[in-house]
Design an enzyme around this catalytic site. Structure first.
Site, mmCIF file in Angstrom:
data_model
loop_
_atom_site.group_PDB
_atom_site.id
_atom_site.type_symbol
_atom_site.label_atom_id
_atom_site.label_comp_id
_atom_site.label_asym_id
_atom_site.label_seq_id
_atom_site.Cartn_x
_atom_site.Cartn_y
_atom_site.Cartn_z
ATOM 1 N N SER A 116 129.947 96.604 -29.419
ATOM 2 C CA SER A 116 130.886 97.722 -29.513
ATOM 3 C C SER A 116 130.229 98.944 -28.876
ATOM 4 C CB SER A 116 131.191 98.008 -30.983
ATOM 5 O OG SER A 116 131.742 99.292 -31.108
ATOM 6 N N GLU A 136 136.025 101.757 -33.976
ATOM 7 C CA GLU A 136 135.657 100.353 -33.794
ATOM 8 C C GLU A 136 136.867 99.434 -33.988
ATOM 9 O OE1 GLU A 136 131.343 99.012 -34.505
ATOM 10 O OE2 GLU A 136 132.413 98.439 -36.313
ATOM 11 N N GLU A 139 120.177 108.464 -24.600
ATOM 12 C CA GLU A 139 121.657 108.523 -24.637
ATOM 13 C C GLU A 139 122.150 109.448 -25.744
ATOM 14 O OE1 GLU A 139 119.845 105.819 -25.123
ATOM 15 O OE2 GLU A 139 120.365 104.233 -23.715
ATOM 16 N N CYS A 198 126.103 99.430 -35.238
ATOM 17 C CA CYS A 198 125.569 100.536 -36.043
ATOM 18 C C CYS A 198 124.137 100.330 -36.513
ATOM 19 C CB CYS A 198 126.480 100.873 -37.219
ATOM 20 S SG CYS A 198 127.230 99.480 -37.968
ATOM 21 N N CYS A 221 121.763 97.525 -45.028
ATOM 22 C CA CYS A 221 120.981 98.767 -45.145
ATOM 23 C C CYS A 221 120.404 98.970 -46.543
ATOM 24 C CB CYS A 221 121.854 99.967 -44.808
ATOM 25 S SG CYS A 221 122.668 99.812 -43.230
ATOM 26 N N GLU A 259 138.881 99.725 -30.973
ATOM 27 C CA GLU A 259 138.251 98.980 -29.866
ATOM 28 C C GLU A 259 138.502 97.479 -30.015
ATOM 29 O OE1 GLU A 259 134.030 99.658 -29.713
ATOM 30 O OE2 GLU A 259 133.778 98.562 -27.830
ATOM 31 N N LYS A 314 116.301 104.158 -37.344
ATOM 32 C CA LYS A 314 117.134 105.337 -37.053
ATOM 33 C C LYS A 314 116.296 106.445 -36.418
ATOM 34 C CE LYS A 314 121.132 103.991 -38.600
ATOM 35 N NZ LYS A 314 122.295 103.920 -37.705
ATOM 36 N N GLU A 369 116.412 105.475 -32.890
ATOM 37 C CA GLU A 369 117.761 105.704 -32.343
ATOM 38 C C GLU A 369 117.976 107.182 -32.000
ATOM 39 O OE1 GLU A 369 121.119 105.520 -35.084
ATOM 40 O OE2 GLU A 369 122.209 104.326 -33.623
#
Ligand code: SF4
Ligand code: SF4
Ligand code: SF4
Length: 573
Positions: free
Chosen positions: A318, A278, A365, A298, A502, A281, A357, A360
């Site tokens: 990102s 990151e 993907e 994230c 989190c 990037e 999560k 996710e």
């Protein structure tokens, strides 16, 4: 200040507070169900009634202002009888399913029934005959156990700005539901789990993966590996009645081994890997005129929120996968190669503070060549249940270290668990990438704390970098609107879906006490303070992973395994 009298004793209260606030500030407890600290009162449940000592009138303390000279009784026979009747009415059509309920022994309704001595059914109404909505990959909805307190609706709308659920129908048929009584998976729900965290009953719970994990552990053909997210070790102890803010990382690792996991990895390691990718990037985008502001990726509920409500910002996200998914990818590639095993033989479990999560891990993907990088996601609460199921006593375990090759972490990776942590870790490494040296102080205090919006302007190697840190999707919405209108300009924005990050995720131990969240955050800062390894780019296992496998941040292989893409989602009209 005002002078009031509570149960015959003089108490001082600040001007403008409600009776409930005055009582809480004086350390006097009255029960609440629908009350949400920090949000305007709704007065929906009335369980907090107190008696006016002068005229015998009952008042909901959460929504009644205190006044000078007020005399109230919090536990008079009349107030207690009223509270008991309220609980009896709430139970009139309740399924009484406690033995089979996820919230058994951890249910506010059950606690109130005990507190008020409700030992038999007083009012008998027809039981609700609602079906359980198991359509969501993250959340299970059982409307029959709903007491219509409205907390889920409020958190979804007023904190998260999603409004996926609301009251529908009227009178005795009233219920909480997505629009048109559809199932949750067809709504705009982003799976954040904040509704699950505030629900006082078993009406909203996470979709459990415990049975799947136990099946894999019992399968001799499977190598079962587990990763644990940075927020888990500073909150898990609360599920066992231990004070908030205790870091039990080593004990948790020992418990996971005792359960039978073949390898225990630390997701903070791939938080370090995320930072490498990151920060690289960000530096590339700043130097080469890429899309700015770059926004962190994230937090999976945030990603779904952006895809659904702000698709015009998709290019700003990102392309880095989250640390969970990066760990899943390196387990089923680099680790599988090192162990000389077929990736399909590996069953990859993660323990996360987050219900999103689960969603996710199921994203298409995140499945390569038909093999999912993550096979099952447990919340912190589910891990606690698994530990109990295997009869493990945490108090009698000696701390153990996580396994190589993904067991070493920097404290920058650990900071991911709190709002501002990704930003602080990324800036530490971006500074190094731009200047070739570490910043004078690793701590960037402007990014720390529980404020919902934080802004810092940094000067690095002649570049001015404007950064913002936001937590809760409601705050993300405000920042995106300001960027859209040109009222705010940033190079880099960190977004965490849950208020405070989190540590306060939808899968964490339920805490009505904000102090517990502050204690979890302080535990992270203490870990950083004490750590000798404070920079992701100095993590020796990260350096080795690049040398042996990825070669450099942003390489072709890194893009294939550690990056992803996002898709605009249609809202149901
Ligand atoms: S929600 Fe609470 S009271 Fe209702 S069945 Fe579950 S544990 Fe029992
Ligand atoms: S999970 Fe989040 S978005 Fe979905 S209904 Fe609950 S609060 Fe709303
Ligand atoms: S689902 Fe839970 S939080 Fe929502 S109204 Fe029902 S009991 Fe309250």
């Amino acid at each position: 200040m005002m002078n009031i009298e509570v149960n015959g004793k003089k108490v001082q209260a600040a001007d403008g507070v409600t009776i409930l606030e005055a009582l809480n500030n004086a350390g006097i407890k009255v029960p609440t169900l629908c009350h949400m600290k920090g949000l305007p009162p709704s007065g929906a449940c009335r369980i907090c009634v107190v008696e006016n000592a002068e005229n015998g009138v009952l008042m909901p303390s959460c929504s009644f202002p205190a006044w000078e000279g007020m005399k109230i009784l919090t536990h008079s026979p009349k107030a207690l009888a009223a509270r008991k009747t309220i609980v009896e009415l709430l139970l009139a059509n309740h399924p009484d399913d406690c033995l089979y309920c996820d919230r058994n022994n951890n249910c506010e309704l059950q606690d109130l029934a005990v507190e008020f001595g409700v030992r038999k059914r007083k009012f008998s109404a027809a039981k609700n005959n609602y079906h359980i909505d198991s359509s969501s990959p993250a959340i299970l909805r059982d409307p029959a156990k709903c007491i219509l307190c409205g907390k889920c609706v409020r958190v979804c709308e007023e904190v998260q700005a999603v409004s996926a659920i609301d009251f529908v129908r009227r009178g005795s048929r009233a219920m909480i539901s997505p629009a048109f009584c559809e199932s949750l998976n067809t709504s705009s729900c982003v799976n954040c789990g904040q509704c699950v965290a505030v629900c006082p009953t078993g009406a909203l719970v996470e979709r459990s993966s415990i049975a799947d994990v136990i099946n894999a552990l019992n399968d001799p053909e499977k190598i079962v590996v587990i990763q644990h997210a940075p927020a888990v070790s500073v909150s898990l102890a609360e599920e066992f009645g231990i004070d908030a803010g205790q870091d039990i990382n080593g004990i948790m690792v020992a418990a996971l081994r005792k359960i039978g996991f073949d390898k225990v990895f630390d997701t903070s390691f791939t938080a370090d890997l995320t930072i490498m990718e990151e920060a690289n990037e960000l530096v590339e985008r700043i130097k080469n005129g890429g899309k700015l502001p770059m926004i962190t990726s994230c937090s999976p509920a945030w990603i779904k929120f952006a895809e659904t409500f702000y698709p015009e910002f998709i290019e700003n996200l990102s392309s880095c996968r989250s640390p969970q998914q990066m760990m899943g990818a390196v387990i089923k590639s680099y680790f599988a190669q090192k162990q000389n095993v077929d990736p399909s033989k590996i069953y990859s479990v993660s323990v996360m503070p987050c219900t999103a999560k689960k969603f996710e891990a199921e994203r298409p993907e995140m499945i390569r060549h038909g093999v999912a990088d993550i096979d099952a996601v447990l919340t912190t609460r589910e891990l606690a249940k698994l530990i109990v199921r295997y009869g493990i006593d945490l108090r009698n375990l000696a701390p153990e270290e996580a396994d190589t090759p993904f067991g070493t972490r920097s404290s920058a990776g650990k900071l991911f668990a709190g709002s501002g942590g990704v930003m602080e870790a990324a800036v530490r490494t971006a500074f190094f990438m731009l200047t070739g040296k570490n910043p004078e102080s690793p701590v960037i205090s402007g990014f720390r704390g529980l404020d919902g919006v934080k802004e810092v302007t940094l000067s690095v190697s002649g570049l001015t970098i404007k950064a913002a840190v936001v937590s809760s999707l409601g705050n993300a919405k405000k920042i995106l609107e300001a960027v859209k209108k040109g009222e705010a300009q940033y190079h880099f924005i960190e977004v965490m879906s849950c208020p405070g990050g989190c540590i306060n995720g939808g899968g964490q131990p339920r805490s009505v006490d904000r102090q517990n969240v502050i204690k979890r955050l302080k535990a992270l800062y203490a870990i950083d303070e004490e750590s000798e390894l404070k920079y992701s780019h100095e993590n020796p296992d990260i350096v080795r992973l690049y040398n042996e496998f990825f070669k450099k941040p942003g390489s072709h292989l890194a893009h294939e395994l550690l990056h992803t893409h996002y898709t605009k989602r249609e809202l149901l009209k």
